[in-house]
Design an enzyme around this catalytic site. Structure first.
Site, mmCIF file in Angstrom:
data_model
loop_
_atom_site.group_PDB
_atom_site.id
_atom_site.type_symbol
_atom_site.label_atom_id
_atom_site.label_comp_id
_atom_site.label_asym_id
_atom_site.label_seq_id
_atom_site.Cartn_x
_atom_site.Cartn_y
_atom_site.Cartn_z
ATOM 1 N N ARG A 12 0.842 -1.212 0.000
ATOM 2 C CA ARG A 12 0.000 0.000 0.000
ATOM 3 C C ARG A 12 0.867 1.248 0.000
ATOM 4 O O ARG A 12 2.036 1.200 0.407
ATOM 5 C CB ARG A 12 -0.878 0.016 1.253
ATOM 6 N N GLY A 13 0.296 2.357 -0.442
ATOM 7 C CA GLY A 13 0.935 3.664 -0.319
ATOM 8 C C GLY A 13 2.308 3.722 -0.972
ATOM 9 O O GLY A 13 2.531 3.183 -2.061
ATOM 10 N N ILE A 14 3.247 4.368 -0.289
ATOM 11 C CA ILE A 14 4.607 4.498 -0.832
ATOM 12 C C ILE A 14 5.203 3.115 -1.057
ATOM 13 O O ILE A 14 5.876 2.866 -2.057
ATOM 14 C CB ILE A 14 5.489 5.324 0.140
ATOM 15 N N ALA A 83 7.565 -0.041 6.398
ATOM 16 C CA ALA A 83 6.327 -0.156 7.184
ATOM 17 C C ALA A 83 6.311 0.885 8.301
ATOM 18 O O ALA A 83 7.282 1.018 9.047
ATOM 19 C CB ALA A 83 6.224 -1.556 7.781
ATOM 20 N N THR A 86 1.061 5.919 12.105
ATOM 21 C CA THR A 86 0.970 7.130 12.935
ATOM 22 C C THR A 86 -0.082 6.912 14.015
ATOM 23 O O THR A 86 -1.066 6.191 13.797
ATOM 24 C CB THR A 86 0.540 8.368 12.102
ATOM 25 N N GLN A 141 7.276 17.464 14.492
ATOM 26 C CA GLN A 141 5.928 17.806 14.030
ATOM 27 C C GLN A 141 4.963 17.839 15.206
ATOM 28 O O GLN A 141 4.958 16.915 16.025
ATOM 29 C CB GLN A 141 5.444 16.784 12.988
ATOM 30 N N TYR A 147 6.065 9.601 16.505
ATOM 31 C CA TYR A 147 6.457 9.333 15.113
ATOM 32 C C TYR A 147 7.793 10.008 14.786
ATOM 33 O O TYR A 147 8.695 9.393 14.199
ATOM 34 C CB TYR A 147 5.337 9.847 14.213
HETATM 35 N N1 CAA Z 1 0.974 23.607 14.872
HETATM 36 C C1 CAA Z 1 0.524 24.332 15.914
HETATM 37 N N2 CAA Z 1 -0.657 24.118 16.504
HETATM 38 C C2 CAA Z 1 -1.429 23.152 15.992
HETATM 39 C C3 CAA Z 1 -1.039 22.361 14.907
HETATM 40 C C4 CAA Z 1 0.216 22.632 14.332
HETATM 41 N N3 CAA Z 1 0.663 21.931 13.291
HETATM 42 N N4 CAA Z 1 -2.013 21.462 14.642
HETATM 43 C C5 CAA Z 1 -2.991 21.695 15.538
HETATM 44 N N5 CAA Z 1 -2.655 22.722 16.349
HETATM 45 C C6 CAA Z 1 -3.420 23.298 17.420
HETATM 46 C C7 CAA Z 1 -4.823 23.620 16.993
HETATM 47 O O1 CAA Z 1 -4.874 24.886 16.372
HETATM 48 C C8 CAA Z 1 -5.573 23.591 18.298
HETATM 49 O O2 CAA Z 1 -5.321 24.780 19.006
HETATM 50 P P1 CAA Z 1 -6.479 25.466 19.876
HETATM 51 O O3 CAA Z 1 -6.812 24.493 20.963
HETATM 52 O O4 CAA Z 1 -5.825 26.731 20.391
HETATM 53 O O5 CAA Z 1 -7.586 25.713 18.909
HETATM 54 C C9 CAA Z 1 -4.863 22.463 19.002
HETATM 55 O O6 CAA Z 1 -3.583 22.337 18.441
HETATM 56 C C10 CAA Z 1 -5.579 21.168 18.718
HETATM 57 O O7 CAA Z 1 -5.790 20.660 19.923
HETATM 58 P P2 CAA Z 1 -6.872 19.512 20.086
HETATM 59 O O8 CAA Z 1 -6.900 19.197 21.528
HETATM 60 O O9 CAA Z 1 -8.127 19.867 19.406
HETATM 61 O O10 CAA Z 1 -6.148 18.354 19.266
HETATM 62 P P3 CAA Z 1 -6.685 16.924 19.046
HETATM 63 O O11 CAA Z 1 -6.477 16.122 20.260
HETATM 64 O O12 CAA Z 1 -8.053 16.950 18.444
HETATM 65 O O13 CAA Z 1 -5.647 16.447 17.957
HETATM 66 C C11 CAA Z 1 -4.508 16.507 15.865
HETATM 67 C C12 CAA Z 1 -5.747 16.919 16.649
HETATM 68 C C13 CAA Z 1 -4.201 15.007 16.076
HETATM 69 C C14 CAA Z 1 -3.324 17.309 16.307
HETATM 70 C C15 CAA Z 1 -4.886 16.763 14.386
HETATM 71 O O14 CAA Z 1 -4.972 18.164 14.209
HETATM 72 C C16 CAA Z 1 -3.865 16.230 13.416
HETATM 73 O O15 CAA Z 1 -3.940 15.054 13.019
HETATM 74 N N6 CAA Z 1 -2.920 17.048 12.999
HETATM 75 C C17 CAA Z 1 -1.961 16.654 11.962
HETATM 76 C C18 CAA Z 1 -0.670 16.187 12.544
HETATM 77 C C19 CAA Z 1 0.240 15.886 11.386
HETATM 78 O O16 CAA Z 1 0.645 16.763 10.643
HETATM 79 N N7 CAA Z 1 0.568 14.608 11.187
HETATM 80 C C20 CAA Z 1 1.331 14.211 10.049
HETATM 81 C C21 CAA Z 1 0.665 13.008 9.437
HETATM 82 S S1 CAA Z 1 1.334 12.589 7.852
HETATM 83 C C22 CAA Z 1 2.734 11.772 8.188
HETATM 84 O O17 CAA Z 1 3.121 11.555 9.301
HETATM 85 C C23 CAA Z 1 3.522 11.310 7.003
HETATM 86 C C24 CAA Z 1 4.854 11.928 6.982
HETATM 87 O O18 CAA Z 1 5.843 11.261 7.300
HETATM 88 C C25 CAA Z 1 5.026 13.320 6.512
#
Ligand code: CAA
Length: 240
Positions: A12-14, A83, A86, A141, A147
């Site tokens: 799957r994926g990459i 593999a 997240t 991140q 991760y």
């Molecule tokens: N930077 C700064 N602040 C951030 C942020 C970021 N990147 N992302 C979310 N926030 C903040 C929000 O603005 C929010 O702030 P407020 O409370 O002031 O509104 C807060 O963090 C979110 O808090 P929550 O308690 O609501 O968070 P949650 O428990 O619902 O979690 C999350 C949400 C899991 C963080 C979701 O936003 C998410 O999945 N974010 C993406 C994380 C990400 O980028 N993962 C990468 C996946 S892809 C990958 O990993 C492949 C690769 O190798 C590149």
């Protein structure tokens, strides 16, 4: 005889793009998967690439699985430790389970995949270890303490293996993909994903094939003097 390549998470994926690209380049490919039998059978049906089911987080399962691959296809020459999972959460909400699941799969999984093939590569005086790390192992991140720690750990693994393997004709390198259009990235909330894309100078997500082409090069004879390095493939989002 065709060289044998093992790709973990290779259906799957990459990982699927890597398996296909290696097959197209003439390798005998074994792709592992963790759980989805139906998706794996579909992948084999479409590509002709053999799939094997085991949990990379388990050393004994990995060792037995690799022994089966070697019985079927021959000694493994190329390992692509791809593999990964997240379990994103802000650190104050991250549970010990989320920490351990990610470390067991993404980091211990690399050890469990490479360790069983290492003695054979040393004996045969050839090997290619390619670990799929991440931009987030380089820059960290939000919500990915687990991760990012494992992906940074990958870089330590390849830099050390490079020194141990060099005289035995083995290279170990990492690729750090940026954000690629896979299920993993599509699972990020849409608003967050849009904000991520706006930070990528290329203005788009990467494609799995763009990572696969890096793997094919690192797997080849031509890459023999590249060892312990990290290739960043992230559309200009982050420079080390
Ligand atoms: N930077 C700064 N602040 C951030 C942020 C970021 N990147 N992302 C979310 N926030 C903040 C929000 O603005 C929010 O702030 P407020 O409370 O002031 O509104 C807060 O963090 C979110 O808090 P929550 O308690 O609501 O968070 P949650 O428990 O619902 O979690 C999350 C949400 C899991 C963080 C979701 O936003 C998410 O999945 N974010 C993406 C994380 C990400 O980028 N993962 C990468 C996946 S892809 C990958 O990993 C492949 C690769 O190798 C590149």
């Amino acid at each position: 005889m065709a060289r044998v390549a093992l790709v973990t998470g290779g259906s799957r994926g990459i990982g699927a793009a890597i398996s296909q690209a290696l097959k197209d380049a003439g390798y005998s490919v074994a792709a592992t998967y963790a759980g989805n039998d139906e998706a794996a059978a579909k992948f084999t049906g479409e590509t002709g690439i053999k799939t094997y089911k085991w949990n990379v987080a388990d050393y004994d399962e990995s060792k037995a699985g690799i022994a089966q691959v070697e019985a079927d296809l021959g000694p493994v020459d190329v390992v692509v430790a791809n593999a990964g999972i997240t379990r994103d959460a802000p650190f104050h909400k991250m549970t010990p389970e989320q920490w351990h699941q990610v470390v067991d799969t993404n980091l211990n999984g690399v050890f469990n995949t490479v360790h069983p093939v290492w003695p054979g590569m040393r004996e045969r005086k050839f090997g290619r270890i390619i670990v799929i790390s991440s931009i987030n192992g380089q820059k960290g991140q939000f919500a990915q303490v687990n991760y990012a720690a494992t992906k940074a750990g990958d870089l330590g693994i390849v830099k050390s293996l490079a020194q141990e393997g060099a005289r035995a004709g083995i290279t170990a390198n990492a690729i750090c993909p940026g954000y690629i259009g896979t299920d993993m990235v599509m699972a990020v909330p849409e608003k967050v994903r849009e904000s991520i894309i706006s930070q990528i100078p290329a203005g788009r997500l990467g494609e799995p094939e763009e990572i696969a082409r890096c793997v094919v090069f690192l797997a080849s004879e031509d890459s023999g003097f590249i060892n312990g390095s990290t290739i960043s493939a992230n559309g200009g989002q982050f420079f080390v």
